[in-house]
Design an enzyme around this catalytic site. Structure first.
Site, PDB file in Angstrom:
ATOM      1  N   ARG A 244      20.517  67.154  35.885  1.00 46.49           N
ATOM      2  CA  ARG A 244      20.224  67.902  34.662  1.00 46.49           C
ATOM      3  C   ARG A 244      19.313  69.062  35.036  1.00 46.49           C
ATOM      4  O   ARG A 244      18.482  68.954  35.955  1.00 46.49           O
ATOM      5  CB  ARG A 244      19.542  67.015  33.624  1.00 46.49           C
ATOM      6  CG  ARG A 244      20.456  65.997  32.965  1.00 46.49           C
ATOM      7  CD  ARG A 244      21.396  66.648  31.956  1.00 46.49           C
ATOM      8  NE  ARG A 244      22.128  65.661  31.170  1.00 46.49           N
ATOM      9  CZ  ARG A 244      23.330  65.198  31.474  1.00 46.49           C
ATOM     10  NH1 ARG A 244      23.938  65.624  32.587  1.00 46.49           N
ATOM     11  NH2 ARG A 244      23.942  64.328  30.696  1.00 46.49           N
ATOM     12  N   GLU A 273      21.020  75.770  29.141  1.00 46.01           N
ATOM     13  CA  GLU A 273      22.453  76.078  29.175  1.00 46.01           C
ATOM     14  C   GLU A 273      22.947  76.532  27.804  1.00 46.01           C
ATOM     15  O   GLU A 273      22.508  75.992  26.785  1.00 46.01           O
ATOM     16  CB  GLU A 273      23.233  74.828  29.623  1.00 46.01           C
ATOM     17  CG  GLU A 273      22.883  74.394  31.030  1.00 46.01           C
ATOM     18  CD  GLU A 273      23.590  73.105  31.436  1.00 46.01           C
ATOM     19  OE1 GLU A 273      24.379  72.547  30.636  1.00 46.01           O
ATOM     20  OE2 GLU A 273      23.346  72.638  32.561  1.00 46.01           O
ATOM     21  N   HIS A 291      28.137  73.854  34.741  1.00 46.34           N
ATOM     22  CA  HIS A 291      28.071  72.430  34.401  1.00 46.34           C
ATOM     23  C   HIS A 291      29.489  71.833  34.388  1.00 46.34           C
ATOM     24  O   HIS A 291      29.921  71.214  33.410  1.00 46.34           O
ATOM     25  CB  HIS A 291      27.398  72.225  33.044  1.00 46.34           C
ATOM     26  CG  HIS A 291      26.819  70.848  32.871  1.00 46.34           C
ATOM     27  ND1 HIS A 291      25.727  70.590  32.094  1.00 46.34           N
ATOM     28  CD2 HIS A 291      27.198  69.644  33.386  1.00 46.34           C
ATOM     29  CE1 HIS A 291      25.441  69.293  32.132  1.00 46.34           C
ATOM     30  NE2 HIS A 291      26.327  68.696  32.905  1.00 46.34           N
TER      31      HIS A 291
END
Length: 325
Positions: A244, A273, A291
């Site tokens: 993360r 993000e 991602h």
């Protein structure tokens, strides 16, 4: 979501998502087995919608990383199960779930192999300058730009893995095949794993050329890759993050990379993000991806089957397949 008369006998499932995100491959399969209740497909105000369905909903499915907060749970007094479609569950209020005795499941091993493969790809991309070399050719610099800068050898590198769970162990296995020297840190030592253990990430970084970050995001692991850890890794050190974004102090990472105090980075995740620091986009020793380490058809198919299997197990009073402790 409107239900037909034939659907009324099916167990109700709340689909929890943000308004802009839908995932038909998952919901199309689930609606063959359950009555799907989606507040974003209803004309009712959200509060009214929850009031109407609150006492009938025993299970909730999270689409992507929609937040399940204490407030969300307060509207669902009959909830007994949360099924996450991700491996990480940092978007779920686990403390409240424990107090309420709400079971939580995740995607289990659905993404493990593909994320491990992608982690290795990021590492190769950084050390062998794959993205930069591609840009060099595409921009027409090859004929006039002189000799291309040297990359870095993979074999023999000291790789420290932060979080030796399923993904971390698969990364270790893959990099061992390239003659990398693996060590790790984790919440607890894992005597069954054949790699040296460090009790803290600073000491691990001090003895590593590369840090692979794939641990779970918790209050304790937030910014576990701090400025001090990155400085311990050294000027030639490389950070690969597939966990993360909040595991790494991104501001310090950007600063150290732009000042030449860190050798490179491969990043699939970011703190805010989809916003990525612009400074990173100008560095040819950094490989960026949106991602997408989990993004293969095989992983998605496996995740959907695990979600379905957990729901079926719950409504059949059988053990869940991938419970989160």
């Amino acid at each position: 979501m409107a239900a037909s008369t034939n659907d009324q006998h099916l167990p109700p499932i709340l689909i929890h998502r943000t308004p802009s995100v839908s995932f038909p491959p998952l919901t199309n399969l689930l609606k063959n087995h359950f009555l799907l209740i989606d507040p974003h497909e209803s004309p009712l105000p959200l509060h009214t919608f929850y009031s109407r369905h609150a006492h009938s909903v025993r299970a909730l499915v999270i689409v992507e990383l929609a937040q399940v907060t204490e407030d969300t749970l307060r509207h669902l007094p009959s909830l007994e199960l949360i099924v996450a479609s991700s491996t990480g569950t940092d978007h779920v209020d686990l403390s409240t779930c424990r107090l309420r005795v709400i079971a939580v499941t995740n995607a289990g091993s659905a993404y493990t192999d593909d994320v491990a493969d992608f982690t290795v790809a990021l590492l190769f991309g950084v050390l062998r300058r794959v993205s930069a070399a591609d840009s060099h050719v595409r921009s027409g610099l090859w004929p006039t730009g002189g000799e291309y800068p040297l990359g870095s050898k993979i074999g023999g590198k000291r790789v420290g893995i932060v979080g030796l769970r399923k993904i971390g162990f698969e990364v270790a296995k893959r990099l061992s095949a390239f003659s990398c020297r693996i060590s790790y840190t984790s919440r607890k030592e894992k005597p069954s794993k054949p790699f040296p253990y460090f009790s803290n990430v600073f000491d691990l970084a001090s003895e590593s050329d590369i840090l692979v970050v794939c641990c779970t995001l918790t209050t304790e692991t937030h910014h576990i890759i701090s400025k001090d850890v990155m400085k311990a890794l050294g000027k030639k050190g490389v950070i690969i993050n597939v966990g993360r974004g909040d595991l790494v102090d991104e501001q310090e990472l950007v600063h150290l990379l732009t000042e030449g105090e860190l050798g490179g980075a491969g990043l699939d995740v970011f703190e805010n993000e989809p916003d990525v620091p612009k400074e990173l986009c100008n560095l040819d020793n950094v490989v960026l991806s949106p991602h997408c380490a989990v993004s293969t058809q095989g992983s998605i198919d496996s995740m959907i089957q695990i979600v379905l299997a957990n729901l079926k197990a719950f409504f059949s009073d059988k053990p869940l397949l991938s419970p989160v402790s």
